[in-house]
Each structure stands twice: as C-alpha cells, then as structure tokens.
Enzyme design. Structure first.
Site, PDB file in Angstrom:
ATOM      1  N   TYR A 140       0.725  -1.134  -0.207  1.00 39.77           N
ATOM      2  CA  TYR A 140       0.057   0.090  -0.104  1.00 39.77           C
ATOM      3  C   TYR A 140       0.882   1.180  -0.061  1.00 39.77           C
ATOM      4  O   TYR A 140       0.426   2.269  -0.274  1.00 39.77           O
ATOM      5  CB  TYR A 140      -0.864  -0.064   1.226  1.00 39.77           C
ATOM      6  CG  TYR A 140      -1.979  -1.078   1.048  1.00 39.77           C
ATOM      7  CD1 TYR A 140      -2.231  -1.762   0.052  1.00 39.77           C
ATOM      8  CD2 TYR A 140      -3.190  -1.098   2.131  1.00 39.77           C
ATOM      9  CE1 TYR A 140      -3.386  -2.834  -0.039  1.00 39.77           C
ATOM     10  CE2 TYR A 140      -3.943  -1.969   2.178  1.00 39.77           C
ATOM     11  CZ  TYR A 140      -4.141  -2.885   1.050  1.00 39.77           C
ATOM     12  OH  TYR A 140      -5.023  -3.792   1.042  1.00 39.77           O
ATOM     13  N   LYS A 190       2.609 -15.474   2.599  1.00 38.26           N
ATOM     14  CA  LYS A 190       2.727 -16.150   1.369  1.00 38.26           C
ATOM     15  C   LYS A 190       4.181 -16.486   0.883  1.00 38.26           C
ATOM     16  O   LYS A 190       4.501 -15.959  -0.007  1.00 38.26           O
ATOM     17  CB  LYS A 190       2.109 -15.066   0.240  1.00 38.26           C
ATOM     18  CG  LYS A 190       1.545 -15.890  -1.016  1.00 38.26           C
ATOM     19  CD  LYS A 190       0.386 -16.916  -1.116  1.00 38.26           C
ATOM     20  CE  LYS A 190       0.293 -17.569  -2.275  1.00 38.26           C
ATOM     21  NZ  LYS A 190      -0.457 -18.708  -2.206  1.00 38.26           N
ATOM     22  N   ASP A 222      -3.901 -17.936   1.495  1.00 41.14           N
ATOM     23  CA  ASP A 222      -5.072 -18.609   0.986  1.00 41.14           C
ATOM     24  C   ASP A 222      -5.608 -19.421   1.994  1.00 41.14           C
ATOM     25  O   ASP A 222      -6.823 -19.599   2.078  1.00 41.14           O
ATOM     26  CB  ASP A 222      -4.568 -19.028  -0.628  1.00 41.14           C
ATOM     27  CG  ASP A 222      -3.352 -20.003  -0.309  1.00 41.14           C
ATOM     28  OD1 ASP A 222      -2.629 -19.679   0.357  1.00 41.14           O
ATOM     29  OD2 ASP A 222      -2.881 -20.612  -1.422  1.00 41.14           O
ATOM     30  N   ASP A 246      -6.061  -6.481   5.703  1.00 41.62           N
ATOM     31  CA  ASP A 246      -7.018  -5.620   5.285  1.00 41.62           C
ATOM     32  C   ASP A 246      -8.223  -6.788   4.768  1.00 41.62           C
ATOM     33  O   ASP A 246      -9.456  -6.561   5.524  1.00 41.62           O
ATOM     34  CB  ASP A 246      -6.552  -4.823   4.005  1.00 41.62           C
ATOM     35  CG  ASP A 246      -7.349  -3.865   3.583  1.00 41.62           C
ATOM     36  OD1 ASP A 246      -8.708  -3.660   4.235  1.00 41.62           O
ATOM     37  OD2 ASP A 246      -7.251  -3.479   2.617  1.00 41.62           O
ATOM     38  N   ASP A 250     -11.469  -8.081   7.744  1.00 40.28           N
ATOM     39  CA  ASP A 250     -12.863  -7.754   7.257  1.00 40.28           C
ATOM     40  C   ASP A 250     -13.665  -9.140   7.202  1.00 40.28           C
ATOM     41  O   ASP A 250     -14.838  -9.190   7.538  1.00 40.28           O
ATOM     42  CB  ASP A 250     -12.883  -7.115   5.848  1.00 40.28           C
ATOM     43  CG  ASP A 250     -13.104  -5.593   5.830  1.00 40.28           C
ATOM     44  OD1 ASP A 250     -12.903  -5.162   7.017  1.00 40.28           O
ATOM     45  OD2 ASP A 250     -13.641  -5.024   4.966  1.00 40.28           O
TER      46      ASP A 250
END
Ligand code: NAD
Length: 355
Positions: A140, A190, A222, A246, A250
C-alpha cells in the site's frame, strides 16, 4: 493514574455512540484511575467548520493526549468534495501523523448473538480471535508505484516491501497481545511465492525466541482465508501484513455478523493508540438514537487494556457488555424476536447498571 483522552466524535452516529462510551468510562473512574477528556473535530464536521478534515487544533490535541477515542467519519454530503477534503482523509492523516502501525481488530461472537452470523452457530458461537494487521507498510505504501506506458499499452505496478525492523515491531505487538490472551500466535504470509513474506516468516521465527510462552504457527494466506470460514475457533491471535490483514480482518469481522459490536485499536511503538469502532458513520440511522454503542464502549475497554494496562477496568466493562446481552438487551442491528429492543442511550444505561 489520570489519563488524558482526545475525544473525536466525528460524523453521523459518531457523537451518539461516543456519548455512551464516555458515560461508561465515567462509571469506572476511581480505584486509582481517572481521566480528562477533551473533544475536537475530525472528518466532515471538521470540513464544515474549518475547511479541512484534520485541523491543526485536532492534530495538536491528538499529539498531546495519551490516547484517542474516535467515533466515525463520513457521510454522503461530503462525497463529492475533492479527495483531500474528504472526511476519510482525516483518518488517514491522524494514523500517519501518529505513526499508528499496528491495527488490532478482535472478532468476538457472543454466544447470545450466534444467530447473527451467516455461518452455522456451532462453527462460530463463542468465537474470540484477534487480528493484528501491520498498517503503515507493505504494497500500500511501497515505491515505485504507478501506471506507465510500455510497448504501446498501460502497465500498472506496485511494490510489496517490508524491512526487518517493520516486521519486528509488528511481531512484538502480536506476541505481546498473544501473551495477554490464549498464548497462541498464527503468522500469515505467502512465503511460497513472495520473498518479502519469506523475510516476514524468518523474522517471526527469530522473534519467537523472546516469547517461549507463546506458541507460534504459520499459515499461507490462501489457507488462512479458507480456515477462517471453515473452523475459525482454531485461532487465538493472527498477525499479518497490511494487504493480507485488510482482507482477513474484514472477513473475520463479518463472521460475527454484527458490525455494531466490534472495536478496534491502532497503536504506535509506545502503545499510544487510536481506538474506534470497526463500523462507519451509519448515515442511514444517524440522529435517530438507535445506533449500537457497544463497539465504541468496547473500544474504550481496549484503550484501558492496551494503552494503560488497566486490565481489571477493561474486563469490568467487557463483562458488563456480556451481561447486558445475556439479559436480552438489543439495539436494532442485533435484534431478534424474543429479545428486548432498546435505543443507544438505553443500551448505555444498561451497561452502566450492569457495571
Ligand atoms: P457503515 O458501517 O457506516 O454502515 C453499514 C451498515 O451498518 C448500515 O446499514 C448502518 O446503519 C449499519 N451500522 C453501522 N454501524 C452501526 C451501529 N453502531 N449500530 C447499528 N447499525 C450500524 O458503512 P457504510 O454505510 O459503508 O459507510 C457510511 C459512511 O461511513 C461512509 O461515508 C464511509 O466512508 C464511512 N466509514 C467510516 C469509517 C470510519 O470512520 N472508520 C469506516 C467505514 C466507513
């Protein structure tokens, strides 16, 4: 201990829910703990009053205070403003200015609200996990970034980057948080494809030597996304980078199905923090006195625990909330037949009575 709190009610339901959180804090005063609260403007109300979503006076107060308690910002009346003047810019500015790099989001599903989740009650009832997300680094913010022309077409690019020190400081927050809970930490990365997350895993393993009492495990992102809906109760604390966090935070909050219940904290390196509910300003119900104040009340409890180490007072508030739910009190967002529908202030009254 007298703590100084910068109170930023914000927009929409912000002022209504904040009022109840302050009343609850007032009710746990004493026993070596006192506070002074000073209010300032942020978001749309600040734009209306001063032309900017994060005025100088707010910035000064936020820097001076020991902790910040925020309601919510935003609303349709400000959506057409230029990007720099939008209410949400105020939030980004305060997070950046105070270097709030650690975002803590608990996802708790009280057994009484198990029906609010879209998952089967037996899968989620009693869920209590904490997601620790790095907030100021990763893809980001990484450079270079942009959209350029290459071989006659546009190419978009971003950079996923983490330094060892950035990983170490968020890792410490997560290990410390796990110590205050079930002593299990799952680091999400990852590393099978991304070098920056290989470093992430290496640093977490190095750091674990300082926390022999915390059990560290690792999971690819994943699989973590899948496990969160398959068997979420296997987790205690999860720690991950900005982008994965992020998405996963959520996903985790939605497991509970009750956004009006979820607090959050964003901390700096000294545990100074900004505490706020995970939901927005809910313009559709603003001013009606029906918003659920519990996420903000629980954010105040998190503030007592994480910034001030006032565990006993934090637990008192959390226990009071549980009792109120067990007694059947519900705001509209969590109401179901057979329970008692109350408004924002009545919910605050019930929590205070149960304290
Ligand atoms: P929202 O979270 O404000 O509302 C989503 C839905 O949940 C609405 O139906 C709302 O009524 C309900 N809801 C939310 N909080 C509730 C509560 N405490 N009690 C009862 N019901 C509640 O999200 P949105 O509608 O997407 O956004 C509205 C505004 O809030 C936008 O301007 C958005 O940019 C802003 N926003 C701010 C923050 C923040 O301040 N941190 C976060 C998200 C969205």
């Amino acid at each position: 201990m007298t703590i100084k709190i910068c109170v930023l009610p914000g927009d929409g339901i912000g002022p209504e829910i904040m009022e109840q959180a302050l009343r609850v804090l007032d009710a746990v005063r004493g026993d070596g703990f006192d506070f002074v609260a000073e209010k300032a403007l942020i978001g749309g109300c600040a734009v209306d009053a001063t032309g900017t979503p994060y005025p100088e006076a707010t910035s000064r107060l936020a820097k001076e205070a020991d902790a910040i308690l925020l309601g919510a910002v935003g609303g349709p009346q400000w959506d057409s403003l230029p990007r720099e003047q939008r209410p949400e810019r105020g939030l980004l500015a305060i997070r950046k200015e105070l270097n709030l790099f650690a975002n803590l989001r608990p996802a708790i599903l009280y057994p009484e609200l198990a029906n609010a989740s879209t998952l089967k009650p037996e899968v989620v009832s009693g869920l209590d996990i904490l997601i620790v997300r790095e907030l100021t680094g990763d893809i980001y913010f990484g450079q270079p970034r942009g959209i350029r022309e290459e071989n006659g077409e546009r190419v978009g690019f971003n950079t996923m980057v983490y330094s060892e020190s950035e990983i170490r400081r968020i890792g410490k927050v997560a290990f410390e948080a796990a110590r205050k809970r079930g002593k299990k930490l799952c680091s999400v990365d990852k590393m099978n494809v991304l070098e920056s997350t290989q470093l992430w895993r290496d640093v977490m393993i190095e750091l674990s030597a300082d926390y022999p009492d915390v059990e560290l495990s690792h999971m690819l992102v994943d699989n973590a996304a899948m496990q969160l809906v398959r068997a979420p109760k296997q987790f205690d604390v999860m720690v991950t980078g900005n982008m994965f966090g992020d998405i996963l935070s959520d996903e985790a909050s939605m497991l509970t199905g009750s956004i009006g219940m979820l607090p959050s904290a964003s901390l700096d390196a000294n545990n100074k923090g900004l505490y706020e509910p995970s939901h927005g300003s809910a313009p559709d119900i603003a001013g009606k006195g029906v918003a659920n104040p519990l996420a903000t009340i629980l954010s105040a409890a998190m503030m007592l625990r994480y910034t001030f180490n006032l565990d006993a007072q934090a637990t008192r508030i959390e226990t009071a909330v549980k009792k109120v739910l067990a007694a059947g009190y519900r705001t509209g967002d969590i109401y179901e037949a057979g329970t008692r529908r109350v408004g924002t202030k009545e919910m605050g009254d019930a929590v205070i009575a149960s304290l």
